[in-house]
Design an enzyme around this catalytic site. Structure first.
Site, mmCIF file in Angstrom:
data_model
loop_
_atom_site.group_PDB
_atom_site.id
_atom_site.type_symbol
_atom_site.label_atom_id
_atom_site.label_comp_id
_atom_site.label_asym_id
_atom_site.label_seq_id
_atom_site.Cartn_x
_atom_site.Cartn_y
_atom_site.Cartn_z
ATOM 1 N N ASP A 733 0.884 -1.156 0.000
ATOM 2 C CA ASP A 733 0.000 0.000 0.000
ATOM 3 C C ASP A 733 0.931 1.217 0.000
ATOM 4 O O ASP A 733 2.136 1.095 0.255
ATOM 5 C CB ASP A 733 -0.931 -0.009 1.210
ATOM 6 C CG ASP A 733 -2.122 0.919 1.006
ATOM 7 O OD1 ASP A 733 -2.064 1.758 0.087
ATOM 8 O OD2 ASP A 733 -3.096 0.822 1.761
HETATM 9 C C1 BGC Z 1 -4.897 3.355 0.108
HETATM 10 C C2 BGC Z 1 -4.967 2.378 -1.034
HETATM 11 C C3 BGC Z 1 -4.877 3.120 -2.337
HETATM 12 C C4 BGC Z 1 -3.586 3.897 -2.359
HETATM 13 C C5 BGC Z 1 -3.353 4.668 -3.647
HETATM 14 C C6 BGC Z 1 -3.703 4.282 -0.002
HETATM 15 O O1 BGC Z 1 -3.830 5.343 0.894
HETATM 16 O O2 BGC Z 1 -4.863 2.665 1.325
HETATM 17 O O3 BGC Z 1 -6.146 1.633 -0.963
HETATM 18 O O4 BGC Z 1 -4.976 2.239 -3.410
HETATM 19 O O5 BGC Z 1 -3.592 4.818 -1.291
HETATM 20 O O6 BGC Z 1 -4.186 5.752 -3.756
#
Ligand code: BGC
Length: 830
Positions: A733
């Site tokens: 993530d």
């Molecule tokens: C989130 C993810 C997301 C990523 C990219 C993170 O803050 O937890 O689910 O895909 O950001 O935007």
């Protein structure tokens, strides 16, 4: 939002605009949405609506009924939740009142004008990242306004709205889990003046519904309309007007009080949360131990028509159970029905939940009098329990304990009836495994289990959770792969691998350390200049030398509720609503449309579906996720992945695993037994990996049993790859926590991560850094005794390359059709 938050919100928004990677400015392009997409989105948004109450056929509204709509949410509708999963530039968004009017419903225009004027004077503040409003202050009502509306109308619709999201937990306060005083007053005044009141709940999570009991028959109908994306208002109007008979079923249990939920005492703690309820999540808990605490059971939802299930039979042969039945629409209106199959299990040595969903399907649209034959089959081994204690005699195995597994068929978990049984003659281990590293807790706590009392009924008992026994270091050292010798550039291009002229290993043997390192991370920042404007990240061919060898850059964008780019893109219904459709072909079709839109707009990878389990109703990101049940989660996730990937682009299920809360999400430790992990929290991912073969998977922010998921060897190598056979790409993530490998102190951050086969750091700068900055931690220990090996870096780089070869940009560059091969179904429906 409180006053202080509102003030901060105003200032921050002035300075920053909204917080997202979408800082590119400029036009967002065309607002055009394909008809197929709009139709699928509307159909899904309508099919996920759950009718909870409908006394005396209050709904649907007759064509002549005059309706007063109360609540500012009629205009300030919550179409989606907050954060990366909802931050889509939607081309349009139909709110409730516009949807009703467009459907020709007779709404009271005077009341609408009163709300419009008030909203103009009291506009909704949309907050900023992490401080979005969970509700909007409601317009206070006076008796006169309500009484005169009642004099002009036949019925009232009252809409109440809530939202939450990423970094924005629901809380046990008025305006979040509970209704505000003004909302209660609105219900009070409206139900006093109107003979018929219909309540709509526009939210992303389960909220308190205890007020419903106190209003008794003063509220005739309740619809949980969730957050339906851009087609919300039209979809709700379809159901209110009776154009569509509701066929949504709850994907979560609605309990009378928050305190009744099994995780309530172990949720939201900052440092760690013991998953003491173990496998007894949602209905598994309520049906086994606390039936009386349920207001609306899992799987429940009413219809405007009636259905009859007949000729139900269960046949068991060769380890497979087949349930057949006929479903007939015996009412007066066309509709769809969901058939849910549950199992009971012998109490045995491993405590078991009283019911567990084992298969389900939704009928086609049945006209009055029409009948459909349905047959569903599933393998007996899918009913096995995981023994992490050794009590059954088979430690670390999926075990079918001897005895009777009742097969129940019905419309929800509570009302389903026994239709047959599968008899297991003797206890067997259907899959023998070993304990992966860090997949059991290291500090003791008592976990919930079920034991039989002297009448054979299940009783709650507590037992010490089995503690971790496996040591990671040895397993890692036994599995260090060899890398082929570095050859330097021999002229092999990635397309030669597809053509069969060279192997992937030969291709990768040409790559120097710098190139291998680059394949193990994304480009440094979000909105990378190498990808489509507004992207979340770009990976693959992020160096010119990689591109020269035929490795294209691949653009990833959020998901799940639409494509998050610097352009207009369809805003879809939230995950919870989709799960409530129980209609996997429909969800697959919707995401096939998303796949088509991705191709058009320049997204190669959708960072979706969100597949975490609804462990507790307060989790801010529940809206992105599907259900408290892992089978429903797995099947929905598979439908999304199949839909997207059948179009040549790819999906990325997330967040692997146990991202059950937003509070302190990057530091909190989810302490979970191996059994609960396998039966509840990983099972949806397992189903999705085996059925739909997602090309990517994203780890979670939290720790799992003491180890951050992005460093988790047990999770990402031993379970995901070695047990499930996953050969795709695993990414973090966004950013990760810096840490040194406790077993191999020369390894830190990226080396620690790659050792676990978490292949790609997203975006690509160092742990936590948002700057375009090289992070030396992957290569710094390479070649040193006790350091990361070239073999391990090579393995992750090849995982990325294998994905790139299946990606859309590679297919396009090489003018190839991108074929997709789904796997085997967890259960079959005919
Ligand atoms: C989130 C993810 C997301 C990523 C990219 C993170 O803050 O937890 O689910 O895909 O950001 O935007």
């Amino acid at each position: 939002m409180n006053k202080l938050e509102k003030m901060i919100s105003k200032t921050v928004n002035k300075v920053l605009g909204t917080m997202s990677q979408d800082e590119s400015g400029g036009s967002l392009g065309s607002r055009e949405v394909s008809q197929a997409m709009a139709d699928a989105a509307r159909q899904a948004a309508a099919e996920g609506i759950v009718l909870l109450k409908n006394d005396n056929g209050a709904l649907p509204f007759g064509t002549d009924e005059r309706i007063s709509v109360f609540g500012r949410i009629q205009k300030d509708y919550f179409a989606v939740g907050y954060g990366s999963g909802g931050d889509v530039n939607e081309p349009y968004c139909i709110n409730l009142i516009d949807g009703m009017k467009a459907a020709g419903m007779k709404t009271d225009s005077e009341l609408e004008r009163i709300y419009a004027d008030w909203i103009e004077r009291n506009p909704a503040d949309h907050g900023f990242w992490g401080f979005w409003p969970r509700f909007h202050d409601e317009m206070p009502l006076d008796r006169e306004t309500v009484a005169s509306a009642a004099a002009r109308s036949d019925a009232a619709v009252v809409i109440i709205g809530r939202s939450a999201g990423e970094d924005r937990e629901n809380v046990l306060k008025k305006g979040s889990y509970y209704l505000t005083d003004t909302e209660l007053d609105m219900l009070e005044k409206v139900t006093a003046e109107f003979k018929k009141t219909v309540v709509l709940l526009n939210c992303g999570n389960i909220i308190d519904m205890s007020w419903l009991e106190s209003f008794g028959n003063r509220i005739q109908a309740v619809l949980l309309v969730w957050q339906g994306g851009m087609e919300s208002g039209r979809a709700v109007a379809d159901v209110l007007s009776g154009k569509i008979s509701p066929s949504g079923k709850l994907s979560d249990t609605i309990a009378s009080r928050y305190e009744d939920y099994p995780a309530a005492n172990n949720f939201g703690k900052r440092k760690f949360n013991n998953y003491a309820e173990d496998i007894f999540v949602g209905y598994r808990y309520f049906e086994t131990f606390k039936k009386d605490a349920v207001m609306f059971p899992f799987g429940f939802g009413l219809s405007y028509t009636e259905f009859d299930f007949s000729d139900i039979s269960v046949e068991c042969a060769d380890g497979t159970a087949t349930v057949s039945l006929s479903v007939k629409n015996t009412g007066g209106m066309a509709g769809k029905q969901v058939v849910e199959v549950y199992r009971s299990a012998p109490s045995g040595k491993l405590g078991k939940a009283k019911r567990e969903l084992t298969a389900f399907c939704k009928t086609r649209l049945l006209s009055p009098g029409e009948e459909q034959q349905i047959s569903m089959s599933f393998k007996a081994e899918t009913m096995a329990s995981y023994d992490d204690s050794g009590k059954s005699g088979f430690k670390n195995s999926y075990v079918l304990e001897e005895g009777e597994y009742g097969i129940y068929v019905g419309e929800d978990v509570r009302s389903c009836v026994k239709a047959g049984a599968y008899i297991q003659e003797k206890t067997v281990a259907v899959r023998r495994l070993s304990e992966p590293a860090d997949c059991a807790p290291k500090a003791s706590f008592e976990r919930l289990t079920a034991v039989s009392d002297k009448n054979g009924s299940a009783m709650a008992a507590y037992e010490p959770v089995p503690l971790a026994e496996t040591r990671r270091a040895q397993s890692v050292l036994h599995n260090i792969p060899e890398a082929p010798e570095y050859t330097g550039d021999t002229g092999i291009k990635l397309q030669d691998v597809v053509g069969g002229e060279a192997s992937l290993a030969d291709f990768a043997a040409q790559l120097d350390d710098k190139e291998l390192e680059a394949l193990c991370r994304g480009d440094y920042t979000m909105n990378s200049p190498l990808g489509t404007s507004g992207n979340a990240a770009v990976y693959g061919g992020i160096l010119p030398s990689l591109r020269d060898k035929g490795v294209p850059p691949v653009t990833a964008t959020d998901g799940p509720s639409g494509i998050r780019l610097h352009c207009y893109a369809s805003l879809l219904p939230i995950g919870t609503l989709l799960a409530c459709t129980w209609n996997t072909p429909l969800v697959e079709e919707l995401y096939r449309q998303v796949g088509a839109e991705m191709s058009k707009k320049g997204s190669d990878v959708l960072l979706a579906p969100g597949m975490n389990i609804h462990r507790d109703p307060l989790c801010g990101r529940n809206f992105e996720y599907f259900s408290e049940d892992p089978l429903l989660t797995g099947e929905m996730g598979s439908a999304v992945v199949r839909g997207v990937q059948s179009n040549g682009v790819s999906a990325c299920p997330k967040h692997f695993a146990c991202n059950s809360q937003e509070t302190n999400r990057t530091r909190t430790d989810s302490r979970v037994s191996q059994r609960a992990l396998r039966e509840i929290y990983l099972k949806g991912f397992e189903i999705c990996v085996k059925e739909a073969r997602p090309l990517n998977i994203m780890t979670s922010y939290n720790k799992l049993n003491g180890v951050w998921s992005h460093y988790h060897y047990g999770l990402c190598t031993q379970i995901l790859r070695n047990e499930w056979g996953y050969d795709g790409c695993v990414m973090t993530d966004w950013w990760m926590r810096a840490s040194r490998d406790p077993d191999f102190p020369l390894l830190r951050n990226n080396a620690y991560r790659v050792r676990a086969q978490v292949d790609v750091l997203m975006p690509g700068a160092g742990a936590g850094s948002r700057k375009r900055k090289y992070d030396p931690t992957l290569l710094e220990s390479l070649g040193k005794d006790g350091g990361i090996t070239r073999g391990e870096i090579f393995r992750s780089a090849v995982n990325t390359l294998r994905f790139v070869m299946r990606s859309k940009p590679f297919a396009t560059e090489n003018n190839r059709a991108n074929t997709y091969h789904p796997g085997e179904q967890w259960f079959e429906v005919e």
